[in-house]
Design a protein around this motif. Sequence first.
Motif, PDB file in Angstrom:
ATOM      1  N   TRP A  50      65.493  77.305  85.346  1.00 40.96           N
ATOM      2  CA  TRP A  50      66.099  76.257  84.515  1.00 40.96           C
ATOM      3  C   TRP A  50      67.621  76.343  84.510  1.00 40.96           C
ATOM      4  O   TRP A  50      68.304  75.338  84.285  1.00 40.96           O
ATOM      5  N   ARG A  51      68.155  77.534  84.749  1.00 45.11           N
ATOM      6  CA  ARG A  51      69.615  77.674  84.781  1.00 45.11           C
ATOM      7  C   ARG A  51      70.203  76.895  85.971  1.00 45.11           C
ATOM      8  O   ARG A  51      71.269  76.269  85.853  1.00 45.11           O
ATOM      9  N   TYR A  52      69.542  76.946  87.089  1.00 44.44           N
ATOM     10  CA  TYR A  52      70.007  76.183  88.243  1.00 44.44           C
ATOM     11  C   TYR A  52      69.837  74.678  88.004  1.00 44.44           C
ATOM     12  O   TYR A  52      70.697  73.882  88.412  1.00 44.44           O
ATOM     13  N   MET A  53      68.732  74.323  87.368  1.00 48.25           N
ATOM     14  CA  MET A  53      68.496  72.906  87.094  1.00 48.25           C
ATOM     15  C   MET A  53      69.598  72.323  86.217  1.00 48.25           C
ATOM     16  O   MET A  53      70.155  71.252  86.517  1.00 48.25           O
ATOM     17  N   LEU A  54      69.916  73.012  85.133  1.00 47.05           N
ATOM     18  CA  LEU A  54      70.908  72.494  84.184  1.00 47.05           C
ATOM     19  C   LEU A  54      72.340  72.722  84.665  1.00 47.05           C
ATOM     20  O   LEU A  54      73.244  71.960  84.302  1.00 47.05           O
ATOM     21  N   GLY A  55      72.558  73.766  85.467  1.00 47.25           N
ATOM     22  CA  GLY A  55      73.924  74.100  85.873  1.00 47.25           C
ATOM     23  C   GLY A  55      74.437  73.302  87.050  1.00 47.25           C
ATOM     24  O   GLY A  55      75.662  73.195  87.247  1.00 47.25           O
ATOM     25  N   LEU A  56      73.558  72.702  87.838  1.00 49.32           N
ATOM     26  CA  LEU A  56      74.026  71.948  89.006  1.00 49.32           C
ATOM     27  C   LEU A  56      74.791  70.676  88.633  1.00 49.32           C
ATOM     28  O   LEU A  56      75.453  70.086  89.490  1.00 49.32           O
ATOM     29  N   SER A  57      74.704  70.256  87.387  1.00 54.85           N
ATOM     30  CA  SER A  57      75.478  69.077  86.968  1.00 54.85           C
ATOM     31  C   SER A  57      76.976  69.344  86.986  1.00 54.85           C
ATOM     32  O   SER A  57      77.777  68.399  86.908  1.00 54.85           O
ATOM     33  N   VAL A  58      77.368  70.600  87.090  1.00 50.93           N
ATOM     34  CA  VAL A  58      78.793  70.935  87.136  1.00 50.93           C
ATOM     35  C   VAL A  58      79.433  70.390  88.408  1.00 50.93           C
ATOM     36  O   VAL A  58      80.606  69.980  88.391  1.00 50.93           O
ATOM     37  N   LEU A  59      78.697  70.359  89.504  1.00 49.76           N
ATOM     38  CA  LEU A  59      79.287  69.955  90.790  1.00 49.76           C
ATOM     39  C   LEU A  59      79.792  68.512  90.770  1.00 49.76           C
ATOM     40  O   LEU A  59      80.973  68.265  91.075  1.00 49.76           O
ATOM     41  N   PRO A  60      78.969  67.503  90.429  1.00 47.35           N
ATOM     42  CA  PRO A  60      79.520  66.142  90.372  1.00 47.35           C
ATOM     43  C   PRO A  60      80.551  65.965  89.267  1.00 47.35           C
ATOM     44  O   PRO A  60      81.463  65.134  89.403  1.00 47.35           O
ATOM     45  N   ALA A  61      80.450  66.750  88.192  1.00 41.69           N
ATOM     46  CA  ALA A  61      81.437  66.648  87.106  1.00 41.69           C
ATOM     47  C   ALA A  61      82.810  67.116  87.582  1.00 41.69           C
ATOM     48  O   ALA A  61      83.830  66.458  87.326  1.00 41.69           O
ATOM     49  N   VAL A  62      82.852  68.226  88.294  1.00 51.18           N
ATOM     50  CA  VAL A  62      84.127  68.730  88.826  1.00 51.18           C
ATOM     51  C   VAL A  62      84.674  67.773  89.879  1.00 51.18           C
ATOM     52  O   VAL A  62      85.896  67.522  89.941  1.00 51.18           O
ATOM     53  N   LEU A  63      83.788  67.221  90.706  1.00 52.04           N
ATOM     54  CA  LEU A  63      84.225  66.265  91.731  1.00 52.04           C
ATOM     55  C   LEU A  63      84.866  65.037  91.091  1.00 52.04           C
ATOM     56  O   LEU A  63      85.922  64.562  91.546  1.00 52.04           O
ATOM     57  N   GLN A  64      84.260  64.533  90.041  1.00 54.74           N
ATOM     58  CA  GLN A  64      84.828  63.361  89.357  1.00 54.74           C
ATOM     59  C   GLN A  64      86.153  63.715  88.686  1.00 54.74           C
ATOM     60  O   GLN A  64      87.110  62.917  88.732  1.00 54.74           O
ATOM     61  N   PHE A  65      86.227  64.875  88.062  1.00 54.44           N
ATOM     62  CA  PHE A  65      87.463  65.269  87.380  1.00 54.44           C
ATOM     63  C   PHE A  65      88.623  65.392  88.373  1.00 54.44           C
ATOM     64  O   PHE A  65      89.718  64.870  88.129  1.00 54.44           O
TER      65      PHE A  65
END
Length: 329
Positions: free
Chosen positions: A256-271
């Motif tokens: 579940w940590r990988y499931m919830l943590g992968l949202s960081v990648l598109p968030a950093v890309l957008q930022f």
Amino acid sequence: MSRKQLDHDYSLRSMSNLMGERRKKVSDGGERSLIKTPSSASINSHGASSSSATAATATAAAAGAPSSGAPSAAPPSSTGDLERAARKQFQQDVTPGFVYVLAVFSALGGFLFGYDTGVISGAMLLLKRELDLSALWQEVLISSTVAAAALSALLGGFLNGLFGRRVCILLASFFFAVGGVVLSTAPGKEVLLAGRIIVGVGLGVASMTVPVYIAEASPPHLRGQLVTLNTLFITGGQFTASLVDGAFSYLQRDGWRYMLGLSVLPAVLQFVGFLFLPESPRWLIQRGLTQKARRVLSQIRGNQNIDEEYDSIKNSIDEEEDGRGGNGG
């Protein structure tokens, strides 16, 4: 009957026949004159007169003066309409690629909206077993994100007007990234709840800002298509979440940590992307930053003529402000 009388009758018949033949000649000659082929002299004279009229028309057109018998030139208003229509058609045919880049980076907020609301369904299957969650805690973890998104969306309009669309999208992607880090490293259910609330705040701000920014930055002929890109990315995020859930569901621990943590990648890309993307030209005009608004609008349109679109945006803002003043008065 006497011979004298016969001669008299014969002379009368001869005179009547003679008169009839003369009438026929006159009528035939008249009909033939109507359909008779014109002579070469008449053709030459007619051609000369036509050439003179054409030359007079050309001379009058070159001098800018109307000539008799020639159609008048188009009025200036119709000429201006044709020029504006041609310019619009040119702008539609030559749409800069920067508009699409801007729309895609903006729609990443929609992708994160779909991902973070969809990924919890698969992660919860692992969370309730590893953290021994009760039914109440499961409901709280799932609903906390939606509740935080609803509350932050109420402030979305105020934040957009105060800080601008670009700053709000940067703020939303920051919340997405921080929330993803907290969720992936949460030691217990309390920290997990905090991470879900942080992500929910990002969802609310993004849902109120992304469609507005895309609409205000897109050219009029592509506005509807590019705004729907946000909806497409929402469904794409939900689909990606289901794939990620399936991929990491086979891990015995910490899947579940990988499931919830992968949202960081598109968030950093957008930022990172929005550090280099411009502010909405409409918001700049509303704040009185007209010169910066013209520069941004020219950048988005690929250095095309932006005078007409700038005037249209400014007139729309003025009408809205006049309407608010009228309602308030």
